[in-house]
Write a protein that holds these residues in place. Structure first.
Motif, PDB file in Angstrom:
ATOM      1  N   PRO A 186      47.192  50.224  21.274  1.00  0.00           N
ATOM      2  CA  PRO A 186      47.743  50.082  22.631  1.00  0.00           C
ATOM      3  C   PRO A 186      46.696  50.200  23.735  1.00  0.00           C
ATOM      4  CG  PRO A 186      49.142  51.494  21.296  1.00  0.00           C
ATOM      5  CD  PRO A 186      47.901  51.247  20.496  1.00  0.00           C
ATOM      6  N   GLU A 187      45.616  50.944  23.474  1.00  0.00           N
ATOM      7  CA  GLU A 187      44.592  51.144  24.506  1.00  0.00           C
ATOM      8  C   GLU A 187      43.510  50.059  24.494  1.00  0.00           C
ATOM      9  OE1 GLU A 187      43.411  53.539  20.858  1.00  0.00           O
ATOM     10  OE2 GLU A 187      45.256  53.123  21.984  1.00  0.00           O
ATOM     11  N   THR A 188      43.683  49.015  23.700  1.00  0.00           N
ATOM     12  CA  THR A 188      42.698  47.933  23.652  1.00  0.00           C
ATOM     13  C   THR A 188      42.516  47.323  25.043  1.00  0.00           C
ATOM     14  OG1 THR A 188      43.319  47.403  21.379  1.00  0.00           O
ATOM     15  CG2 THR A 188      42.108  45.713  22.589  1.00  0.00           C
ATOM     16  N   PRO A 189      41.278  47.169  25.496  1.00  0.00           N
ATOM     17  CA  PRO A 189      41.060  46.613  26.846  1.00  0.00           C
ATOM     18  C   PRO A 189      41.416  45.140  26.938  1.00  0.00           C
ATOM     19  CG  PRO A 189      38.963  46.980  25.727  1.00  0.00           C
ATOM     20  CD  PRO A 189      40.028  47.587  24.858  1.00  0.00           C
ATOM     21  N   CYS A 190      41.963  44.758  28.080  1.00  0.00           N
ATOM     22  CA  CYS A 190      42.328  43.367  28.356  1.00  0.00           C
ATOM     23  C   CYS A 190      41.767  42.957  29.713  1.00  0.00           C
ATOM     24  CB  CYS A 190      43.849  43.182  28.389  1.00  0.00           C
ATOM     25  SG  CYS A 190      44.699  43.538  26.847  1.00  0.00           S
ATOM     26  N   ILE A 191      41.438  41.693  29.829  1.00  0.00           N
ATOM     27  CA  ILE A 191      41.059  41.090  31.106  1.00  0.00           C
ATOM     28  C   ILE A 191      42.011  39.931  31.358  1.00  0.00           C
ATOM     29  CG2 ILE A 191      39.316  39.729  32.315  1.00  0.00           C
ATOM     30  CD1 ILE A 191      37.191  41.373  30.845  1.00  0.00           C
ATOM     31  N   VAL A 192      42.583  39.889  32.541  1.00  0.00           N
ATOM     32  CA  VAL A 192      43.498  38.817  32.929  1.00  0.00           C
ATOM     33  C   VAL A 192      42.856  38.053  34.080  1.00  0.00           C
ATOM     34  CG1 VAL A 192      45.808  38.237  33.743  1.00  0.00           C
ATOM     35  CG2 VAL A 192      45.471  40.233  32.254  1.00  0.00           C
ATOM     36  N   GLY A 193      42.655  36.759  33.880  1.00  0.00           N
ATOM     37  CA  GLY A 193      42.028  35.945  34.914  1.00  0.00           C
ATOM     38  C   GLY A 193      42.955  34.842  35.395  1.00  0.00           C
ATOM     39  N   TYR A 194      43.291  34.874  36.661  1.00  0.00           N
ATOM     40  CA  TYR A 194      44.129  33.829  37.274  1.00  0.00           C
ATOM     41  C   TYR A 194      43.260  32.949  38.159  1.00  0.00           C
ATOM     42  CZ  TYR A 194      47.332  31.663  40.614  1.00  0.00           C
ATOM     43  OH  TYR A 194      47.980  30.757  41.416  1.00  0.00           O
ATOM     44  N   GLN A 195      43.337  31.625  37.945  1.00  0.00           N
ATOM     45  CA  GLN A 195      42.579  30.684  38.762  1.00  0.00           C
ATOM     46  C   GLN A 195      41.103  31.111  38.852  1.00  0.00           C
ATOM     47  OE1 GLN A 195      44.286  27.819  39.236  1.00  0.00           O
ATOM     48  NE2 GLN A 195      44.788  27.877  41.398  1.00  0.00           N
ATOM     49  N   VAL A 196      40.514  31.370  37.706  1.00  0.00           N
ATOM     50  CA  VAL A 196      39.147  31.892  37.672  1.00  0.00           C
ATOM     51  C   VAL A 196      38.191  30.946  38.393  1.00  0.00           C
ATOM     52  CG1 VAL A 196      37.284  32.712  36.201  1.00  0.00           C
ATOM     53  CG2 VAL A 196      39.663  33.009  35.477  1.00  0.00           C
ATOM     54  N   SER A 197      37.464  31.479  39.353  1.00  0.00           N
ATOM     55  CA  SER A 197      36.451  30.817  40.194  1.00  0.00           C
ATOM     56  C   SER A 197      37.046  29.980  41.319  1.00  0.00           C
ATOM     57  CB  SER A 197      35.480  29.964  39.356  1.00  0.00           C
ATOM     58  OG  SER A 197      35.991  28.675  39.074  1.00  0.00           O
ATOM     59  N   TRP A 198      38.382  29.914  41.449  1.00  0.00           N
ATOM     60  CA  TRP A 198      39.019  29.240  42.588  1.00  0.00           C
ATOM     61  C   TRP A 198      39.021  30.199  43.784  1.00  0.00           C
ATOM     62  CZ3 TRP A 198      42.212  24.548  42.548  1.00  0.00           C
ATOM     63  CH2 TRP A 198      42.127  23.833  41.345  1.00  0.00           C
ATOM     64  N   PRO A 199      39.274  29.694  44.993  1.00  0.00           N
ATOM     65  CA  PRO A 199      39.320  30.578  46.162  1.00  0.00           C
ATOM     66  C   PRO A 199      40.368  31.686  46.042  1.00  0.00           C
ATOM     67  CG  PRO A 199      39.099  28.308  46.875  1.00  0.00           C
ATOM     68  CD  PRO A 199      39.323  28.264  45.389  1.00  0.00           C
ATOM     69  N   ASP A 200      41.484  31.428  45.362  1.00  0.00           N
ATOM     70  CA  ASP A 200      42.529  32.440  45.226  1.00  0.00           C
ATOM     71  C   ASP A 200      42.457  33.170  43.892  1.00  0.00           C
ATOM     72  OD1 ASP A 200      43.224  30.185  43.810  1.00  0.00           O
ATOM     73  OD2 ASP A 200      45.363  30.303  44.267  1.00  0.00           O
ATOM     74  N   LEU A 204      41.985  40.931  36.777  1.00  0.00           N
ATOM     75  CA  LEU A 204      42.604  42.225  36.538  1.00  0.00           C
ATOM     76  C   LEU A 204      42.143  42.794  35.196  1.00  0.00           C
ATOM     77  CD1 LEU A 204      46.233  41.135  37.461  1.00  0.00           C
ATOM     78  CD2 LEU A 204      44.714  42.494  38.911  1.00  0.00           C
ATOM     79  N   CYS A 205      42.043  44.113  35.123  1.00  0.00           N
ATOM     80  CA  CYS A 205      41.745  44.816  33.877  1.00  0.00           C
ATOM     81  C   CYS A 205      42.885  45.780  33.585  1.00  0.00           C
ATOM     82  CB  CYS A 205      40.437  45.593  33.981  1.00  0.00           C
ATOM     83  SG  CYS A 205      38.968  44.584  34.179  1.00  0.00           S
ATOM     84  N   CYS A 206      43.253  45.886  32.326  1.00  0.00           N
ATOM     85  CA  CYS A 206      44.306  46.818  31.940  1.00  0.00           C
ATOM     86  C   CYS A 206      44.195  47.090  30.448  1.00  0.00           C
ATOM     87  CB  CYS A 206      45.688  46.269  32.274  1.00  0.00           C
ATOM     88  SG  CYS A 206      46.152  44.787  31.332  1.00  0.00           S
ATOM     89  N   GLU A 207      44.963  48.033  29.976  1.00  0.00           N
ATOM     90  CA  GLU A 207      45.085  48.263  28.538  1.00  0.00           C
ATOM     91  C   GLU A 207      46.209  47.399  27.995  1.00  0.00           C
ATOM     92  OE1 GLU A 207      45.555  52.477  27.936  1.00  0.00           O
ATOM     93  OE2 GLU A 207      43.396  52.836  28.167  1.00  0.00           O
ATOM     94  N   LEU A 208      46.143  47.112  26.711  1.00  0.00           N
ATOM     95  CA  LEU A 208      47.120  46.205  26.110  1.00  0.00           C
ATOM     96  C   LEU A 208      48.551  46.685  26.321  1.00  0.00           C
ATOM     97  CD1 LEU A 208      47.914  43.766  24.432  1.00  0.00           C
ATOM     98  CD2 LEU A 208      47.313  45.056  22.361  1.00  0.00           C
ATOM     99  N   LYS A 209      48.778  47.964  26.259  1.00  0.00           N
ATOM    100  CA  LYS A 209      50.141  48.483  26.434  1.00  0.00           C
ATOM    101  C   LYS A 209      50.700  48.185  27.826  1.00  0.00           C
ATOM    102  CE  LYS A 209      48.385  53.109  27.548  1.00  0.00           C
ATOM    103  NZ  LYS A 209      48.631  53.059  28.973  1.00  0.00           N
TER     104      LYS A 209
END
Length: 276
Positions: A186-200, A204-209
């Motif tokens: 559950p504590e596995t690190p995650c990275i969430v990227g929305y519209q990576v490199s776009w102006p908007d 985000l970083c969070c744990e899998l849980k």
């Protein structure tokens, strides 16, 4: 007459993340086919005067076929611009089949994919020695497009390596459940990227849980890539690569005897522990 189609990887979004070769093809093309829903307009801003820009956001392959026929009949250069890298979820194979049948030449120019841009943006390495040496690119099964039966997020998660997940944001709860069921803690690190490199862009970083809750909180349901795996953990490494270790000999560098003995006795993990 014989024209040519070049599949161009547009990169994740930012106009300066396209390759020099890709930008040159776009600048020389007679016809540029690009999807405004996925490709930043800055990518095609360098089109030459008189070039025909065709937005393929709502087009089918059958809609694009007349453009390829024109290129064949008139000897035109077509830049077929795809988001990220055209080899990843680009549906280019069916286009190449059509192009072959028309007698057109074709080639591909690779591009920076969103997973790579997300890793660079967050300053992480996806393959860390003795932690993760493999990268799985996939998407959550069960959506509108069928997946091969043996390719499941749960099955891939069982390897415990780094994963990059596309086209899965809208079903983030199921994604989290399958990753956990496959064996990620559950504590596995995650990275969430929305519209990576776009102006908007949103990173985000969070744990899998907390993955599903994080994505729901920010209303992320498309244009999102998720990275997960132990290699994404912050903090000092517990091990290092052999490549730059002074005790590791290779074709271009001799090993330092004392460091080589240390490496053989303790390995890179032991060396780092001693350094601390």
């Amino acid at each position: 007459m014989s024209g040519k189609v070049v599949f161009v990887g547009a990169g994740p979004g930012a106009a300066d993340l396209i390759t020099v070769r890709g930008a040159r093809v776009i600048a020389e093309a007679d016809i540029i086919i690009w999807a405004s829903s996925l490709v930043h307009p800055g990518i095609v801003a360098g089109a030459k005067p008189g070039a025909e820009l065709v937005d393929s956001a709502s087009a089918s392959l059958e809609d694009i076929e007349p453009l390829y026929r024109r290129a064949c009949d008139e000897g035109l250069l077509v830049a077929r611009v795809h988001t990220g890298d055209p080899a990843i979820y680009g549906a280019t194979a069916e286009q190449r089949d059509l192009i072959r049948s028309l007698g057109l030449e074709f080639e591909s120019v690779p591009g920076v994919s969103a997973y790579s841009a997300a890793a660079a943006r967050m300053e992480v390495e996806l393959t860390v020695p003795e932690v993760s040496q493999s990268l799985v690119l996939t998407r959550l099964e069960g959506g509108r497009t069928p997946m091969p039966p043996r390719e499941t997020v749960r099955g891939f998660a069982a390897h415990g390596t780094t994963m990059a997940l596309y086209l899965s944001a809208a079903r983030n709860k199921a994604l989290q459940e399958e990753l956990l069921a496959g064996g990620y803690p559950p504590e596995t690190p995650c990275i969430v990227g929305y519209q990576v490199s776009w102006p908007d862009e949103l990173m985000l970083c969070c744990e899998l849980k907390d993955l599903s809750e994080t994505m729901r909180e920010h209303k992320l349901w498309k244009h999102t890539v998720v990275l997960v795996g132990p290699a994404l953990a912050e903090g000092p490494l517990a091990t290092r690569s052999h490549l730059y270790h002074p005790g590791f000999r290779h074709e271009y560098r001799a090993a330092e005897p004392e460091a080589q003995a240390d490496l053989r006795a303790h390995g890179t993990r032991g060396v780092l522990e001693e350094d601390r």
